[in-house]
Design a protein around this motif. Structure first.
Motif, PDB file in Angstrom:
ATOM      1  N   MET A   1       0.873  -1.298   0.169  1.00  0.00           N
ATOM      2  CA  MET A   1      -0.036   0.190  -0.621  1.00  0.00           C
ATOM      3  C   MET A   1       0.669   1.617   0.546  1.00  0.00           C
ATOM      4  N   LEU A   2       1.914   1.177   0.590  1.00  0.00           N
ATOM      5  CA  LEU A   2       2.634   2.400   0.936  1.00  0.00           C
ATOM      6  C   LEU A   2       3.337   2.464  -0.880  1.00  0.00           C
ATOM      7  N   PHE A   3       4.025   1.620  -0.881  1.00  0.00           N
ATOM      8  CA  PHE A   3       4.296   1.816  -2.410  1.00  0.00           C
ATOM      9  C   PHE A   3       3.486   2.499  -3.815  1.00  0.00           C
ATOM     10  N   PHE A   4       2.159   1.853  -3.317  1.00  0.00           N
ATOM     11  CA  PHE A   4       0.819   2.958  -4.524  1.00  0.00           C
ATOM     12  C   PHE A   4       0.929   4.266  -4.173  1.00  0.00           C
ATOM     13  N   PHE A   5       1.311   3.996  -2.567  1.00  0.00           N
ATOM     14  CA  PHE A   5       0.981   5.889  -1.703  1.00  0.00           C
ATOM     15  C   PHE A   5       1.794   6.323  -2.370  1.00  0.00           C
ATOM     16  N   GLY A   6       3.067   6.332  -2.465  1.00  0.00           N
ATOM     17  CA  GLY A   6       4.401   6.733  -2.511  1.00  0.00           C
ATOM     18  C   GLY A   6       4.422   7.451  -4.310  1.00  0.00           C
ATOM     19  N   ASN A   7       3.928   6.473  -5.382  1.00  0.00           N
ATOM     20  CA  ASN A   7       4.147   6.472  -6.506  1.00  0.00           C
ATOM     21  C   ASN A   7       2.132   7.228  -6.754  1.00  0.00           C
ATOM     22  N   GLY A  79       9.439  -5.902   7.805  1.00  0.00           N
ATOM     23  CA  GLY A  79       8.503  -4.488   8.227  1.00  0.00           C
ATOM     24  C   GLY A  79      10.004  -3.635   7.390  1.00  0.00           C
ATOM     25  N   ILE A  80      11.423  -3.878   7.989  1.00  0.00           N
ATOM     26  CA  ILE A  80      12.761  -3.330   7.463  1.00  0.00           C
ATOM     27  C   ILE A  80      13.034  -2.823   6.587  1.00  0.00           C
ATOM     28  N   GLY A  81      12.459  -3.691   5.642  1.00  0.00           N
ATOM     29  CA  GLY A  81      12.332  -3.217   4.214  1.00  0.00           C
ATOM     30  C   GLY A  81      11.641  -2.968   3.521  1.00  0.00           C
ATOM     31  N   PHE A  86      10.326   2.473   1.407  1.00  0.00           N
ATOM     32  CA  PHE A  86       9.593   3.833   1.017  1.00  0.00           C
ATOM     33  C   PHE A  86       9.815   5.118   1.543  1.00  0.00           C
ATOM     34  N   ALA A  87      11.347   4.871   2.391  1.00  0.00           N
ATOM     35  CA  ALA A  87      12.109   6.212   2.376  1.00  0.00           C
ATOM     36  C   ALA A  87      12.565   6.475   1.099  1.00  0.00           C
ATOM     37  N   ALA A  88      13.427   5.569   0.965  1.00  0.00           N
ATOM     38  CA  ALA A  88      14.034   5.486  -0.771  1.00  0.00           C
ATOM     39  C   ALA A  88      12.579   5.936  -2.320  1.00  0.00           C
ATOM     40  N   GLN A  89      11.783   5.266  -2.420  1.00  0.00           N
ATOM     41  CA  GLN A  89      10.723   6.467  -2.943  1.00  0.00           C
ATOM     42  C   GLN A  89      10.440   7.329  -2.201  1.00  0.00           C
ATOM     43  N   MET A  90      10.553   7.892  -1.378  1.00  0.00           N
ATOM     44  CA  MET A  90       9.606   9.318  -1.020  1.00  0.00           C
ATOM     45  C   MET A  90      10.832   9.957  -1.337  1.00  0.00           C
ATOM     46  N   SER A  91      12.372   9.514  -1.211  1.00  0.00           N
ATOM     47  CA  SER A  91      12.968  10.403  -0.903  1.00  0.00           C
ATOM     48  C   SER A  91      13.719  11.124  -2.479  1.00  0.00           C
ATOM     49  N   GLN A 125      12.874  -3.210  -1.026  1.00  0.00           N
ATOM     50  CA  GLN A 125      12.370  -4.173  -1.504  1.00  0.00           C
ATOM     51  C   GLN A 125      12.438  -5.903  -1.548  1.00  0.00           C
ATOM     52  N   PHE A 126      13.362  -6.083  -1.938  1.00  0.00           N
ATOM     53  CA  PHE A 126      14.934  -7.721  -1.462  1.00  0.00           C
ATOM     54  C   PHE A 126      14.639  -7.921  -0.339  1.00  0.00           C
ATOM     55  N   ILE A 127      14.380  -6.923   1.014  1.00  0.00           N
ATOM     56  CA  ILE A 127      14.602  -7.660   2.103  1.00  0.00           C
ATOM     57  C   ILE A 127      13.164  -7.393   2.635  1.00  0.00           C
ATOM     58  N   LEU A 128      12.333  -7.147   1.835  1.00  0.00           N
ATOM     59  CA  LEU A 128      11.106  -7.095   2.278  1.00  0.00           C
ATOM     60  C   LEU A 128      10.821  -8.781   2.484  1.00  0.00           C
ATOM     61  N   LEU A 129      10.631  -8.886   0.621  1.00  0.00           N
ATOM     62  CA  LEU A 129      10.509 -10.344   0.426  1.00  0.00           C
ATOM     63  C   LEU A 129      11.652 -11.483   0.586  1.00  0.00           C
ATOM     64  N   LEU A 130      12.421 -11.146   1.184  1.00  0.00           N
ATOM     65  CA  LEU A 130      13.585 -11.783   1.495  1.00  0.00           C
ATOM     66  C   LEU A 130      12.808 -12.287   3.310  1.00  0.00           C
ATOM     67  N   GLY A 131      12.090 -11.489   4.285  1.00  0.00           N
ATOM     68  CA  GLY A 131      11.427 -11.397   4.876  1.00  0.00           C
ATOM     69  C   GLY A 131       9.968 -12.010   5.677  1.00  0.00           C
TER      70      GLY A 131
END
Length: 185
Positions: A1-7, A79-81, A86-91, A125-131
């Motif tokens: 959801m954060l990804f689409f919000f960021g987009n 969660g960290i991923g 999201f932080a990278a997307q926002m910056s 995103q990779f860390i999110l999927l690994l988690g």
């Protein structure tokens, strides 16, 4: 959801659409398909395995709650991923794009997480999927980060070509001083 919000926020800041997958060609088309498949595997795989016991009975990785510590580590990493991505997307702000297209680059972003990696959103995103794979071990969730990594590597090559053409020496200097992935030149 954060990804689409960021987009949505990036599209508003840029004053144009940021979703460029529809313009993808060749390897970028495959990368776009791989990204979608990776997230579909991570999300839908466990749902299908839960709904159809025959599937998870065949999966040698499905442990159904037998490794709570591993699951806790996985949830933490996911969660960290998500936060890093999201932080990278926002910056990136108005420079954010989803996909690659000639003439659709923004200004070079080299601050924040982009001081440590040229691709912190992909890293997150990779860390999110690994988690997710650790939290819910199964064949689909274990394939998801591998497919994502292949897709990200393919797209990064295209992005670097487009950025090098659009930004020239400015991008070359940035690429020479910041690793593609965190800690990996």
């Amino acid at each position: 959801m954060l990804f689409f919000f960021g987009n949505a926020m990036a599209a508003r800041a840029a004053g144009r659409p940021v979703w460029l997958f529809s313009r993808a060609k060749r390897r970028d088309w495959w990368a776009a398909l791989g990204f979608r498949a990776a997230f579909a595997l991570a999300l839908l795989g466990p749902l299908l395995w839960g709904a159809f016991p025959t599937l998870h009975n065949l999966d040698p990785f499905w442990i159904e709650g037998q490794a709570l510590a591993l699951g806790g580590v996985g949830v933490f990493l996911a969660g960290i991923g998500a936060m890093v991505a999201f932080a990278a997307q926002m910056s990136m702000g108005a420079s954010w794009r989803v996909g690659v297209a000639d003439g659709a680059t923004g200004a070079l972003v080299s601050g924040g997480l982009y001081r440590f990696s040229r691709n912190p959103a992909f890293f997150g995103q990779f860390i999110l999927l690994l988690g997710t794979a650790l939290a819910i071990p199964s064949l689909p969730t274990l394939l998801a980060p591998l497919l994502f990594l292949w897709s990200a590597t393919a797209q990064v090559r295209s992005e670097e070509d487009v950025l090098r053409q659009a930004l020239g020496a400015e991008y070359d200097a940035y690429a020479a001083s910041v690793p593609r992935w965190i800690g990996l030149p």
